[in-house]
Structures are given as C-alpha cells and as structure tokens.
Design a protein around this motif. Structure first.
Motif, PDB file in Angstrom:
ATOM      1  N   MET A 132      29.337  85.665   6.625  1.00 22.92           N
ATOM      2  CA  MET A 132      27.382  86.671   5.612  1.00 22.92           C
ATOM      3  C   MET A 132      27.726  85.935   4.074  1.00 22.92           C
ATOM      4  N   THR A 133      26.932  85.717   3.398  1.00 26.69           N
ATOM      5  CA  THR A 133      27.225  85.441   2.060  1.00 26.69           C
ATOM      6  C   THR A 133      26.320  86.234   1.164  1.00 26.69           C
ATOM      7  N   THR A 134      26.546  87.020  -0.070  1.00 26.20           N
ATOM      8  CA  THR A 134      25.845  87.589  -0.911  1.00 26.20           C
ATOM      9  C   THR A 134      25.451  87.761  -1.984  1.00 26.20           C
ATOM     10  N   ARG A 135      24.678  87.088  -2.539  1.00 29.44           N
ATOM     11  CA  ARG A 135      24.564  86.692  -4.209  1.00 29.44           C
ATOM     12  C   ARG A 135      23.505  87.792  -4.784  1.00 29.44           C
ATOM     13  N   THR A 136      24.242  88.389  -6.022  1.00 27.99           N
ATOM     14  CA  THR A 136      23.765  89.253  -7.073  1.00 27.99           C
ATOM     15  C   THR A 136      22.078  88.763  -8.232  1.00 27.99           C
TER      16      THR A 136
END
Length: 142
Positions: A1-5
């Motif tokens: 899973m990848t999370t960008r902010t």
C-alpha cells in the motif's frame, strides 16, 4: 500500500484569504491558491487544476500499462483532462472530467485501442475516486 500526502494552509477567510499548497514530493511548495486562482485568472493553482492533472496522469499511465500488458511496445500517449466545477444549491460540485487523448501505438487497430482505452478510463484509481461524469474522446494517429 502506498500513501501520498499534501498540505493545504489558508490564511484569512473567504475571498480575502490566501491559501498555500505543499506536496510530499516538494514539487509544490507553498504554491499559492485562493478565490482568484480558482475562479479567476490570478497566478497560482487550484484544486480543480490539480484534480485534472491527477486524472490525466493516472489515466495515461493506466492506459500505458494496459497497452504494454496487451503486447504493444511502442507508442506515445498524450491526455488533456478538463475538470468542470459548477455552482449548485448547496455550494459547488465537480460535475465532469473530460479526457481528450491523442495516441500513437504501433500495430494496434482502432477497435482494440478503443476497448483498452475505455477500460483504462473506467479503472484508473482517480476515475474511481471521482463521483462525476467522466468522458473520453480519443484520436489514434498513424
């Protein structure tokens, strides 16, 4: 899973306020936005422009990978996304994202290209995020 902010800051309120956007990658760093950049022509960015960039990029990458997965190895894809925001009774809503694609893909016929492009439009993550009409016009160049 990848999370960008990303971070949005708004100094002041309403039309008189001024916002700044910063992304995790740093490609946007305190980029100005506000009423004038969103509904006028002042320098800066706005959420709809960023949504259009995200949709164009996501769709084009999804299509690229789908074409590679179907065995095509050479081509060029260029997509323009036009995101429309409209006033409604309860405020504003994004009502449409119109994708306009120009492509060169060696060895593909029009019907297969149209099928793969339609699938990419329906299944790219940003298309799935939007709760709005999404259209796709495409031109396959030889």
């Amino acid at each position: 899973m990848t999370t960008r902010t990303a971070t949005a800051r708004y100094d002041g309120l309403g039309r008189d306020g001024q916002g700044h956007l910063t992304t995790q990658s740093g490609v946007l760093s305190d980029q100005p936005y506000g009423f004038g950049t969103r509904f006028g022509d002042e320098p800066g960015t706005n959420p709809e422009e960023l949504a259009a960039a995200a949709h164009a990029g996501c769709f084009t990458m999804a299509l690229s990978f789908a074409l590679a997965g179907a065995g095509y190895s050479a081509g060029r894809l260029e997509t323009k996304a036009a995101v429309t925001i409209e006033k409604e009774d309860s405020g504003f809503r994004i009502t449409r994202s119109a994708l306009a694609l120009t492509a060169q893909v060696d060895g593909i016929d029009e019907a297969e290209f149209a099928r793969i492009a339609a699938d990419a439009k329906a299944n790219c993550p940003i298309s799935k995020l939007f709760d709005t009409e999404i259209t796709l016009e495409h031109r396959l160049e030889r």
